[in-house]
Design an enzyme around this catalytic site. Structure first.
Site, PDB file in Angstrom:
ATOM      1  N   ASP A 139      -1.211 -10.309  -4.283  1.00 15.90           N
ATOM      2  CA  ASP A 139       0.207  -9.945  -4.179  1.00 15.90           C
ATOM      3  C   ASP A 139       0.432  -8.564  -4.816  1.00 15.90           C
ATOM      4  O   ASP A 139       1.438  -8.303  -5.474  1.00 15.90           O
ATOM      5  CB  ASP A 139       1.112 -11.000  -4.817  1.00 15.90           C
ATOM      6  N   LEU A 196       0.806  -1.216   0.000  1.00 14.58           N
ATOM      7  CA  LEU A 196       0.000   0.000   0.000  1.00 14.58           C
ATOM      8  C   LEU A 196       0.844   1.274   0.000  1.00 14.58           C
ATOM      9  O   LEU A 196       0.687   2.119   0.874  1.00 14.58           O
ATOM     10  CB  LEU A 196      -0.914   0.003   1.238  1.00 14.58           C
TER      11      LEU A 196
END
Lengths: 329, 426
Positions: free
Chosen positions: B306, B72
């Site tokens: 992923d 993130l």
């Protein structure tokens, strides 16, 4: 929807235009037989130029050829420079390994800059496999369809002009490829020359292609490329028409790939006694520079079957042919 | 009225809730951020007056997707991408910058994610300080801030003795340890599966033994320590077989697969397409078939994205120099359902591998449309077709090998805790 499961066919190489015309020379993989033959025939006509007092033809007059060597190779760069100059091109040598990239400029930034200097052709040597493809795709994406790329060696992948000059040499001495047995000996894993030779030999219909070396120096699944694998030099040489010896880099001894140069020479070095196992008229080739006493005995390198210096001469003509054809002649 | 107290009815959809064995036309009722009831059409809970009704005709109504691995960078944009992809809960690997190796970092991430009010974030803590593979991270302190497991992400613990001790320490507290099964020594220098394609293109190879040797080692360390092990991102048929055998022996071991490995092989590299540069590498069609089979039969408990968004300039380099990773959080759900459709796997099984199965692995709520569960819900249009490109993707990373491809199925709306956090506008 597009079926995600279906493996897409290997995409067409970006080096060929929709009409099959050669836009760039990136690899010998996927080159049609007639394209290779056309290059070799063109090279033959240029050989005569090299024998003249005035060694120039005006086919690339006014064109700018940029030698972009991200990895040093004085010899290869020189052969391209001579070939371009014999075609009357303006040649600009950029030792990029020491200039812009060292200052943090990306590969494609460098290309954009040189395009603004009105380059017509890039001759690219790069340490990473695929770099010339990235450049060719970038040129296409940015609408510079008239700039040509010649791969002068990328990582372990390809060295197509070397592959083509090897084909020229074989054709010069042996004629047709169909009945030939060609052995490529040595460090095939790291060799862009071997890959380029294998694709070109297959395209030209070579009878049998052999790869000879220890398991540490052969890539996985080489058989899938139509190659017979040998781990014993004597067996691999038996009844061959052509023997291509590859250069062994010294650093192969550091990575536990080989114990020593001397053990390598004993098992895989080409000596006069071993060469006797090939056909009596077999030719011996080497892309240079040679390591005498490591992959090849001096008696072979200097012997009557070696055609290594002819390869160099043919190499100029083949590079002239490639550049001339790419320039639209 | 605040969104959390809003009463919402989702009507006329096909509810698929594998945890409760439901795959049927149902209406779903939400109150106080929780599921109030799931009822056949025409029925309404006593006294339920909806403040808002969503018409889900022709749509799937699913538990929110639980993604076991999403990176993130920049946080909010990627959390927006997550909910646009129907992901309501995600585990965040510790290989952020800086790595998740201090409780304060975890506390800050959790707080910022809560403030964003989008997908719920469960950090995976670093197993060792700085992920350097030497000194242990403060696992108990990290767990207290919300870490659900500990991992080296894709980095190594070089000393086997250090790894054994890390696992023993984690086992002390029954913390799960997530291991990336790749022997980094055997994989060193490699950028593609060590097979025909790598041989053809002259790309340094990553052999299957890099995975199998790592799994064999981890299986024995799991047996010796009793620690709960989760293997992240399998890539090979031989790896799936080893996991199946270890599970049959009753070891506390689980594994997952990244969604792109269900669809792509090393042939997709073509001529150095660096969007296919991933770790672990794409392998052969036989490996892909084994991964699909393993996911169908539960050997692989979950499929994840992923998600690794990268800046465009990280791709403007030759294949071997490209940073590995795929921006995938928005494609996880449609590509997983595409797999189920192509492979003839029941929809409920595919949804389970995206929702309740990974939630159970994380030990958190989620993947549950039962009464009283948090109302994390996705409305998914299974027939919508769209093209994954710079205009449609929310993530800042456009690095997906599916760029330009037509994708079937698209998230129409996402609710987290009963709040509508995403609704497709078009």
């Amino acid at each position: 929807m597009a079926d995600l499961l279906s493996t897409p066919p290997t995409p067409a190489s970006p080096q060929l235009g929709a009409d099959g015309r050669l836009l760039h020379l990136l690899s010998t993989e996927g080159l049609p037989r007639q394209t290779i033959t056309h290059i070799l025939d063109t090279a033959k006509s240029f050989l005569e130029v090299s024998d003249r007092d005035v060694k120039k033809v005006p086919l690339l007059r006014g064109k700018s050829v940029f030698n972009l060597f991200f990895e040093n190779s004085t010899r290869t760069r020189t052969t391209f420079e001579i070939a371009a100059k014999r075609l009357s091109a303006d040649v600009i040598n950029l030792d990029v390994s020491r200039s812009s990239t060292a200052k943090g400029e990306t590969l494609l930034d460098t290309i954009d800059n040189l395009c603004s200097m009105h380059a017509d052709m890039f001759v690219v040597r790069h340490a990473t496999s695929g770099a010339p493809f990235l450049i060719a795709e970038h040129l296409a994406r940015t609408g510079r369809h008239d700039i040509r790329v010649v791969n002068a060696g990328d990582g372990r992948h390809a060295h197509p002009t070397q592959g083509l000059l090897d084909m020229y040499t074989i054709r010069h001495y042996k004629g047709d490829f169909a009945g030939l047995t060609v052995a490529i000996v040595g460090d095939i894993l790291h060799s862009r020359v071997a890959r380029s030779d294998i694709h070109a030999l297959r395209a030209l219909g070579c009878g049998e292609i052999r790869a000879v070396g220890p398991k540490t120096l052969l890539p996985a699944h080489l058989e899938a490329q139509g190659v017979k694998v040998f781990h014993n030099l004597e067996e691999g040489l038996k009844d061959c028409d052509v023997v291509i010896m590859l250069r062994l880099q010294n650093e192969r001894m550091d990575g536990a790939l080989l114990p020593s140069a001397s053990e390598y020479f004993k098992r895989f070095g080409l000596t006069p006694a071993k060469l006797k196992l090939a056909k009596p008229d077999a030719i011996v080739m080497h892309p240079g520079p040679m390591n005498r006493g490591i992959e090849i005995d001096s008696a072979v390198a200097d012997g009557p079957q070696a055609v290594i210096l002819d390869q160099v001469t043919f190499g100029i003509a083949v590079r002239m042919a490639v550049m001339s054809i790419l320039a639209g002649n | 009225m605040s969104q959390t107290t809003m009463k919402i009815a989702i009507k006329n959809g096909r509810v698929v809730d594998p945890r409760h064995g439901i795959d049927a036309p149902r209406d779903l009722f939400i109150a106080d951020g929780k599921i109030a009831a799931v009822l056949p059409a025409g029925q309404t809970p006593d006294g339920f007056a909806a403040d808002r009704t969503l018409d889900a005709a022709g749509q799937l109504v699913l538990p929110g997707v639980v993604d076991l691995a999403a990176r993130l960078p920049g946080l909010e944009p990627e959390l927006e991408a997550a909910v646009a992809g129907g992901v309501t809960r995600l585990a965040c690997p510790p290989d952020s910058d800086p790595p998740m190796d201090e409780p304060e970092l975890v506390e800050r991430l959790v707080r910022r994610a809560q403030d964003a009010g989008l997908a719920r974030v469960h950090p995976v803590g670093a197993l060792t300080q700085g992920l350097a593979g030497e000194k242990l991270a403060e696992m108990a302190g990290l767990a207290a801030e919300g870490c659900v497991a500990f991992s080296q992400a894709k980095r190594a613990v070089r000393e086997s003795q250090s790894l054994l001790r890390a696992l023993q320490y984690a086992a002390t507290f029954d913390f799960p340890v997530w291991c990336y099964p790749q022997n980094l020594s055997l994989a060193r220098g490699g950028v593609a599966h060590d097979g025909e394609v790598a041989a053809r293109l002259g790309l340094p190879g990553i052999p299957v033994v890099a995975e199998t040797v790592a799994i064999a080692q981890i299986v024995e360390l799991c047996r010796a320590t009793g620690v709960r092990i989760h293997l992240t991102r399998l890539s090979s048929a031989a790896g799936v077989a080893l996991v199946r055998a270890a599970k049959a022996q009753g070891l506390p071991l689980s594994a997952d697969v990244a969604v792109h490995h269900l669809h792509l092989t090393d042939e997709d590299i073509g001529f150095f397409n660096n969007l296919t540069r991933v770790d672990p590498p794409l392998r052969t069609a036989a490996d892909r078939a084994a991964l699909r089979e393993g996911l169908a039969d539960g050997t692989l408990a979950a499929v994840c994205s992923d998600h690794t968004p990268l800046a465009d300039d990280e791709r403007q380099v030759p294949f071997g120099e490209a940073t590995p990773g795929v921006s995938a959080v928005e494609l996880l759900l449609p590509l997983t359902l595409a797999w189920a459709r192509e492979a003839g796997v029941p929809l409920a099984t595919a949804v389970a591998r995206l929702t309740c199965d990974p939630a159970a692995l994380l030990g958190v709520a989620g993947g549950d449309l039962g009464a009283g569960a948090p109302a994390d819900v996705v409305l998914f249009d299974p027939e919508a077709t769209w093209t994954a490109d710079a205009d449609t993707l929310v993530s800042r990373g456009r690095n997906t090998p599916f760029l330009g491809r037509t994708v079937t199925g698209r998230t129409s709306a996402t609710l987290v805790g009963g709040r509508l956090v995403y609704a497709r506008q078009d």
